[in-house]
Write an enzyme that holds these catalytic residues in place. Structure first.
Site, PDB file in Angstrom:
ATOM      1  N   GLU A 113       0.862  -1.190   0.000  1.00  0.00           N
ATOM      2  CA  GLU A 113       0.000   0.000   0.000  1.00  0.00           C
ATOM      3  C   GLU A 113       0.892   1.231   0.000  1.00  0.00           C
ATOM      4  O   GLU A 113       1.984   1.223   0.582  1.00  0.00           O
ATOM      5  CB  GLU A 113      -0.890   0.009   1.251  1.00  0.00           C
ATOM      6  CG  GLU A 113      -1.755   1.266   1.330  1.00  0.00           C
ATOM      7  CD  GLU A 113      -2.886   1.174   2.353  1.00  0.00           C
ATOM      8  OE1 GLU A 113      -2.836   0.300   3.225  1.00  0.00           O
ATOM      9  OE2 GLU A 113      -3.808   2.002   2.256  1.00  0.00           O
ATOM     10  N   CYS A 130      -6.695   0.816   2.924  1.00  0.00           N
ATOM     11  CA  CYS A 130      -7.683   1.908   2.961  1.00  0.00           C
ATOM     12  C   CYS A 130      -7.573   2.830   1.758  1.00  0.00           C
ATOM     13  O   CYS A 130      -8.516   3.553   1.435  1.00  0.00           O
ATOM     14  CB  CYS A 130      -7.512   2.724   4.229  1.00  0.00           C
ATOM     15  SG  CYS A 130      -7.907   1.816   5.711  1.00  0.00           S
ATOM     16  N   ASN A 152     -12.254  -3.190   0.613  1.00  0.00           N
ATOM     17  CA  ASN A 152     -11.267  -3.416   1.670  1.00  0.00           C
ATOM     18  C   ASN A 152     -11.876  -2.953   2.980  1.00  0.00           C
ATOM     19  O   ASN A 152     -12.385  -1.843   3.054  1.00  0.00           O
ATOM     20  CB  ASN A 152     -10.005  -2.596   1.403  1.00  0.00           C
ATOM     21  CG  ASN A 152      -9.053  -2.615   2.596  1.00  0.00           C
ATOM     22  OD1 ASN A 152      -8.450  -3.645   2.899  1.00  0.00           O
ATOM     23  ND2 ASN A 152      -8.918  -1.488   3.287  1.00  0.00           N
ATOM     24  N   GLU A 153     -11.851  -3.766   3.978  1.00  0.00           N
ATOM     25  CA  GLU A 153     -12.379  -3.393   5.298  1.00  0.00           C
ATOM     26  C   GLU A 153     -13.733  -2.684   5.176  1.00  0.00           C
ATOM     27  O   GLU A 153     -13.946  -1.632   5.777  1.00  0.00           O
ATOM     28  CB  GLU A 153     -11.367  -2.559   6.075  1.00  0.00           C
ATOM     29  CG  GLU A 153     -10.169  -3.389   6.489  1.00  0.00           C
ATOM     30  CD  GLU A 153      -9.303  -2.778   7.580  1.00  0.00           C
ATOM     31  OE1 GLU A 153      -9.473  -1.595   7.891  1.00  0.00           O
ATOM     32  OE2 GLU A 153      -8.466  -3.515   8.126  1.00  0.00           O
TER      33      GLU A 153
HETATM   34  O1  AHR Z   1      -2.217  -1.593   6.796  1.00  0.00           O
HETATM   35  C1  AHR Z   1      -2.676  -0.343   7.189  1.00  0.00           C
HETATM   36  C2  AHR Z   1      -4.177  -0.231   7.119  1.00  0.00           C
HETATM   37  O2  AHR Z   1      -4.757  -1.116   8.014  1.00  0.00           O
HETATM   38  C3  AHR Z   1      -4.803  -0.628   5.818  1.00  0.00           C
HETATM   39  O3  AHR Z   1      -4.788   0.398   4.906  1.00  0.00           O
HETATM   40  C4  AHR Z   1      -6.190  -0.979   6.193  1.00  0.00           C
HETATM   41  O4  AHR Z   1      -6.770  -1.938   5.356  1.00  0.00           O
HETATM   42  C5  AHR Z   1      -6.074  -1.447   7.624  1.00  0.00           C
HETATM   43  O5  AHR Z   1      -6.955  -0.796   8.442  1.00  0.00           O
END
Ligand code: AHR
Length: 658
Positions: free
Chosen positions: A44, A243, A374-375
């Site tokens: 990321e 995120c 994601n999440e």
């Molecule tokens: O890894 C950091 C963050 O943790 C990521 O962006 C998210 O998916 C999780 O909350």
């Protein structure tokens, strides 16, 4: 890896000795295949992971598109002339992705009278003797303009550069490229342009790359960082997050189509980690997308990993705006997913396959799976996921869909997602756990009870967060956290039938630009090191084997009895039984390995050992291998091999078998 070639008598022969716990490894009774994808990496653009990290561009704000157009740049004029340097914003439709440029007006300007300096991403790492490739786009009204280009060290000395004579004869924008060598090294360098002459010059995409990028690709990636990934031989690479996929609002979400094609046409956006944490503001953190989806696919191919993209599902981050797209306006989001599959796999005659070919990769990337969201959580997520799933499966029935299990590995949200996605026929469930080391130890049996049929598990983001680390950070993960992750991973490995992908998160962090810790790999502008967790992940990945074989202690799995955790695999091509054993207590303990029915091929096993009396131990830029495996030898016998596992240790024991 440190190698100790002397035969180190970690163990000694004894069999049937009642003092030692007997561990039985049933080599001839494999229970499941281990997927080649099993251990991967999660990438990321957080902590300066991409811009300022693996993307080797040294100029910050090369296109003047940051919110403050001259952020990262310092303009000095002696004497000051109003209007000599202006930010111009083109209004034409064709420049919407990159509307701004810089206009510099010179009137008999002398060298060093008008100087623009770029500070880089927390400085620029400059290597002595290395070639640097400088490029920019410009149009000029006169050929009587010179640009003096220099690398500058922390004390202001010039350490390499060149002179560019501008061509004012040509109409319109042109690209110029020139290379020069650094005559000295500098960890916190800068870059300057001194203008000389008379006339007007418009400038855009001012760029500087080191020539030693990964695979020597111009405009490529930082080789030392990518090498760390390649060394892990990851089964997959998940990108672009995290995120960042969701964005703090839908406007700010990750849109892959805006990240491909000529880099000057890739529209940058503010990086959501720019402002996520009030105590860690990063106002200069943007996503320029010089590193976009094509480059991610190429990277996956380079390091032999399956590409695993995660796409926005029509929802922004639920911790931020929590915006959702109305269901009747979801089509463009779903279309993005379908088009991505075509971009990765389609014939060159298809719309998106053609785009891939135009970027230099006519062969398909063989994309097999994709995460949707994601999440994300709640019924609003489930109804959107279902639309994606139906559309993708209708066109590509064998393509695998990964759904999100939200932020927590248990609780009401998790239960709803888990149950509903299984009913929906989602292929893989993405579970996340950022937890204390004790959680990882307590959950080493987590997957033993998971259903063997239906959805498989992607342990997509995890990390042991040691609560004993003083506040203020960064939290460098220590041996206790890494050891707990190793213990947990023995449970993952034992259940390889259920868990088919696993990745630690986040991956990279810059020591001067991080927002989130702990992280797997830390860097500064010139150096890189792996944390204890990196070495654990790497050991699992490099020793993943091909079949799970039962490892038993007292007719039970070994998952926490006296703080010991273990798993075993068979590597059919290397012809090795590989036992992974964590002793999470301070005292050493001896084990008797029994491999019934197995013929040994050699009298010695190799032991890759991580053992440290101090469980707070960590690595650092100055001491990068304080916690790293050493290789030892262990005498073995089929009927009983005694192995003394040191206190606070993780051992990977590779026994050659016939
Ligand atoms: O890894 C950091 C963050 O943790 C990521 O962006 C998210 O998916 C999780 O909350």
């Amino acid at each position: 890896m440190k190698t100790n070639l002397t035969i180190f008598l970690l163990g000694f022969f004894l069999f049937g000795n009642a003092q030692h716990k007997t561990i039985t490894v049933k080599v001839n009774e494999p229970v499941a295949d281990i997927q080649p994808t099993m251990y991967g990496v999660f990438f990321e653009d957080i902590n300066l992971g991409a811009d300022g990290g693996i993307y080797a561009e040294l100029i910050k704000n090369r296109s003047f598109e940051f919110t403050k157009p001259l952020m990262g740049w310092k303009v000095e004029q002696k004497p000051f002339r109003e209007g000599a340097v202006m930010v111009v914003n083109r209004q034409e439709k064709e420049h919407q992705a990159n509307p701004r440029f810089l206009r510099v007006k010179l009137e008999n300007t002398q060298k060093d009278a008008l100087v623009m300096t770029n500070e880089g991403f927390r400085g620029m790492g400059i290597k002595q003797g290395l070639r640097y490739d400088f490029s920019f786009m410009y149009r000029a009204t006169s050929s009587a303009i010179k640009m003096h280009i220099d690398l500058v060290n922390a004390t202001g000395q010039k350490i390499g550069g060149t002179v560019v004579n501008v061509n004012g004869e040509k109409e319109g924008w042109q690209k110029h490229q020139v290379s020069f060598n650094a005559i000295a090294g500098e960890p916190k360098g800068k870059f300057s342009i001194s203008f000389e002459g008379t006339g007007t010059i418009d400038l855009d995409m001012i760029s500087l790359f080191p020539s030693d990028t990964w695979k020597g690709r111009p405009g490529g990636m930082r080789a030392d960082m990518i090498q760390m990934l390649a060394d892990m031989k990851p089964g997959f690479i998940r990108f672009p997050g995290g995120c960042i996929v969701e964005g703090f609002n839908l406007e700010n979400r990750y849109q892959w189509k805006k990240t491909i094609g000529p880099i000057e046409e890739r529209e940058l956006i503010i990086n959501r980690w720019n402002m996520e944490f009030a105590h860690k503001p990063a106002p200069d953190y943007f996503q320029t997308f010089g590193l976009g989806f094509f480059e991610y696919f190429q990277l996956a191919e380079d390091i032999g990993a399956e590409p695993l993209p995660i796409l926005n599902c029509g929802m922004a981050c639920q911790f931020n705006s929590a915006e959702v797209t109305p269901m009747d306006q979801l089509d463009p989001f779903v279309q993005d997913a379908l088009d991505l599959i075509e971009f990765a796999n389609g014939e060159v005659t298809t719309t998106w396959g053609k785009r891939r070919a135009e970027m230099g990769h006519p062969a398909p990337f063989n994309l097999k799976f994709m995460g949707v969201g994601n999440e994300n959580w709640g019924p609003q997520y489930l109804e959107r996921l279902e639309v994606f799933k139906n559309a993708i499966k209708q066109k590509y029935p064998d393509f695998k869909i990964i759904g999100s299990a939200g932020t927590d590995p248990s609780g009401e949200r998790f239960d709803l997602l888990n149950t509903s996605m299984r009913k929906m026929g989602i292929d893989l469930i993405d579970e996340h756990f950022y937890r204390k080391p004790s959680w990882f130890l307590e959950n080493a049996r987590r997957y033993d009870q998971y259903p063997r049929t239906g959805a498989k598990i992607f342990a997509g983001e995890y990390a042991g967060h040691d609560e004993r680390v003083p506040a203020g950070g960064p939290t460098k993960n220590n041996w206790r956290a890494a050891m707990a992750e190793a213990a947990f991973l023995t449970g993952v490995e034992r259940n390889a039938e259920v868990v088919q992908l696993a990745s630690y998160a986040p991956l990279f962090a810059h020591v001067d630009g991080w927002q989130w810790s702990p992280d797997l790999i830390w860097v500064d502008n010139l150096r890189v090191y792996g944390t204890p967790s990196y070495h654990v992940q790497k050991l699992f990945s490099l020793n993943k084997g091909t079949k799970v074989i039962p490892l038993q202690y007292n007719n039970d799995v070994l998952a926490g009895q006296d703080s010991v955790y273990a798993s075993a695999v068979l590597d059919e091509s290397r012809k090795e039984v590989i036992i992974k054993l964590v002793n999470a207590k301070p005292q050493a303990e001896a084990f008797n390995f029994d491999l019934p029915g197995m013929k040994l091929k050699a009298k010695e096993a190799s032991v890759l050992l991580m053992a440290y009396g101090n469980d707070l131990l960590s690595n650092s830029l100055e001491s990068p291998f304080a916690v790293a495996p050493v290789e030892n030898r262990l005498p073995v016998k089929a009927k009983g091999t005694v192995y003394q596992a040191p206190g606070y240790s993780f051992s990977v024991i590779r026994i050659p078998v016939k």
